[in-house]
Design a protein around this motif. Structure first.
Motif, mmCIF file in Angstrom:
data_model
loop_
_atom_site.group_PDB
_atom_site.id
_atom_site.type_symbol
_atom_site.label_atom_id
_atom_site.label_comp_id
_atom_site.label_asym_id
_atom_site.label_seq_id
_atom_site.Cartn_x
_atom_site.Cartn_y
_atom_site.Cartn_z
ATOM 1 N N ARG A 71 -47.346 -5.476 28.992
ATOM 2 C CA ARG A 71 -45.890 -5.618 28.985
ATOM 3 C C ARG A 71 -45.285 -5.715 30.378
ATOM 4 O O ARG A 71 -44.129 -5.350 30.597
ATOM 5 N N THR A 72 -46.049 -6.238 31.306
ATOM 6 C CA THR A 72 -45.510 -6.531 32.638
ATOM 7 C C THR A 72 -45.083 -7.993 32.761
ATOM 8 O O THR A 72 -44.429 -8.363 33.740
ATOM 9 N N LEU A 73 -45.447 -8.828 31.789
ATOM 10 C CA LEU A 73 -45.034 -10.231 31.764
ATOM 11 C C LEU A 73 -44.014 -10.430 30.653
ATOM 12 O O LEU A 73 -44.222 -9.981 29.529
ATOM 13 N N ASP A 74 -42.930 -11.088 30.980
ATOM 14 C CA ASP A 74 -41.902 -11.392 29.973
ATOM 15 C C ASP A 74 -42.148 -12.795 29.430
ATOM 16 O O ASP A 74 -41.672 -13.783 29.994
ATOM 17 N N LEU A 75 -42.908 -12.879 28.351
ATOM 18 C CA LEU A 75 -43.220 -14.170 27.740
ATOM 19 C C LEU A 75 -42.210 -14.468 26.640
ATOM 20 O O LEU A 75 -42.037 -13.672 25.714
#
Length: 432
Positions: A71-75
């Motif tokens: 959850r460190t990438l906002d996809l």
């Protein structure tokens, strides 16, 4: 869930999906299949979908964590399903499978979007993964960020199907799909989300307004129209997608109208999102998706000769989040009459008071709008609308609804009744 458990489950899923793919590849194109071949295809798909559903029920959070680097990438939705196809073979359709389906009419597709619905239902069901995805969808789009400096400087933007103009602190968004009575398709969803982002991000904007422009359609030439809802001609042609239209619309610009845009700013510590009040002006009619929009606006103004309708049962699809919101706004009886029975509500009816704040003669709408915008420009409006939205529609309730919507709407897209109805609308010039 340990890594070995997920690794073993991933392998079993790929094998199960591979068996189904082998069966489908051995069959003719969907439109050319015999009745027996259609049964074989349906059995193969159902077996693979049971496996996908079981896999996601057990591993949704682990899958999402791997795809988003914990959850460190906002996809956003398209990026998420693309990443899932690469990392978990057989879980969702590949780009090649989607491309093959994209070239087919809706009735002739394999229905790969149902597999995306299975995946996204499980993601949204998870408090951890689903909440992160909702936040990711509130981020401003790259297109909007690229256009923001010019809009802030000039106060205008032409986004093809939406025109924007900032006047005296009010961002006027005008839907200008005069070819189809503002019936929504993927192009318009992209344009409206960009416009909403620009209005929210520009510090010179205090209030946003959405209205339909003048039409060239023979029946409405020279008259403003709000929206004819989903573009059924595009649906029949196979150009209304689950991810790019139906889910992006709800989790993208409509969610931003309610909750604001999620961006780092000076006061992020107490208000993570930038939200502003919104006004809708309904000329002519707000049908289907147009009526859905009104349920999230802070103030709705309608022309005295306008009407609203949600012909979901006739079209065979789920009307976005209207099932979540309309009962709250208008009461369960009117909600069922409108959604299940197709009731048309005229702006001058007493029941319309639950859906419309002000009714005016068409010639007076501009003056009524100006007064409403002035009222909503007050500094205490933003925190109060934030608290109202929190009380009326907590994010958890919205997340649970959208989880089920992701799959149910996917199933509806490929149901026999929807395919037949969409085909009958195909020859029409508009979305109705």
């Amino acid at each position: 869930m340990t890594a070995p458990d997920l690794s073993a489950a991933r392998k079993l899923l790929a094998e199960s999906a591979g068996l189904a793919d082998d069966i489908l590849r051995a069959l003719p194109e969907p439109a050319a299949r015999s009745a027996g071949q259609q049964v074989s295809a349906a059995e193969a798909k159902n077996a693979a979908r049971r496996a996908r559903s079981s896999f996601m029920d057990a591993h949704a959070e682990a899958v999402y964590d791997e795809l988003t680097a914990f959850r460190t990438l906002d996809l956003r939705l398209p990026e998420l399903v693309e990443a899932a196809a690469a990392a978990f073979p057989g879980l969702v359709p590949t780009a090649a499978q989607l491309d093959a389906d994209r070239d087919r009419r809706q009735a002739d597709k394999e229905g790969y979007e149902i597999d995306q619905g299975i995946f996204l239902r499980a993601v949204l069901r998870s408090a951890q993964a689903g909440s992160h995805l909702l936040d990711a969808m509130l981020r401003p789009t790259p297109r909007a960020l690229g256009l923001l400096p010019e809009f802030a400087r000039t106060g205008t933007a032409d986004l093809s199907s939406v025109r924007m103009e900032r006047r005296d602190g009010v961002a006027h968004l005008t839907m200008c799909r005069d070819d189809c009575l503002n019936a929504e398709d993927e192009r318009q969803v992209d344009d409206i989300e960009t416009a909403v982002d620009l209005a929210l991000l520009d510090p010179a904007v205090r209030v946003g307004v959405l209205r339909g422009g003048e039409m060239t359609h023979p029946r409405y030439r020279g008259r403003r129209v709000f929206s004819a809802g989903i573009n059924l001609k595009s649906l029949h042609a196979g150009n209304i997608s689950l991810v790019g239209f139906l889910l992006r619309r709800e989790l993208g610009y409509i969610a931003k109208l309610t909750r604001g845009v999620l961006v780092e700013h000076e006061t992020s510590w107490h208000s993570p999102t930038v939200g502003k009040p919104w006004i809708a002006v309904v000329d002519g009619f707000a049908i289907g998706g147009g009526a859905q929009l009104l349920l999230v606006f802070d103030h709705v103004i309608a022309a005295a000769d306008a009407y609203l309708s949600l012909p979901a049962a006739q079209e065979g699809i789920v009307p976005g989040a209207a099932n979540l919101r309309l009962s709250r706004v208008a009461g369960p009886r009117l909600a069922r009459q409108v959604i299940l029975g197709g009731r048309r509500v005229w702006a001058t009816e007493p029941d319309a008071r639950a859906l419309v704040d002000e009714v005016a003669e068409p010639a007076d709408l501009d003056a009524v709008l100006a007064r409403a915008a002035a009222r909503l420009a007050g500094p205490a409006v933003i925190p109060n609308r934030r608290m109202l939205n929190l009380a009326e529609e907590p994010q958890e309730g919205f997340r649970h609804y959208m989880a089920e919507f992701a799959l149910q709407q996917a199933l509806r897209l490929y149901s026999d009744d929807v395919l037949g109805k969409a085909g009958r609308f195909a020859g029409r010039a508009t979305g109705r």
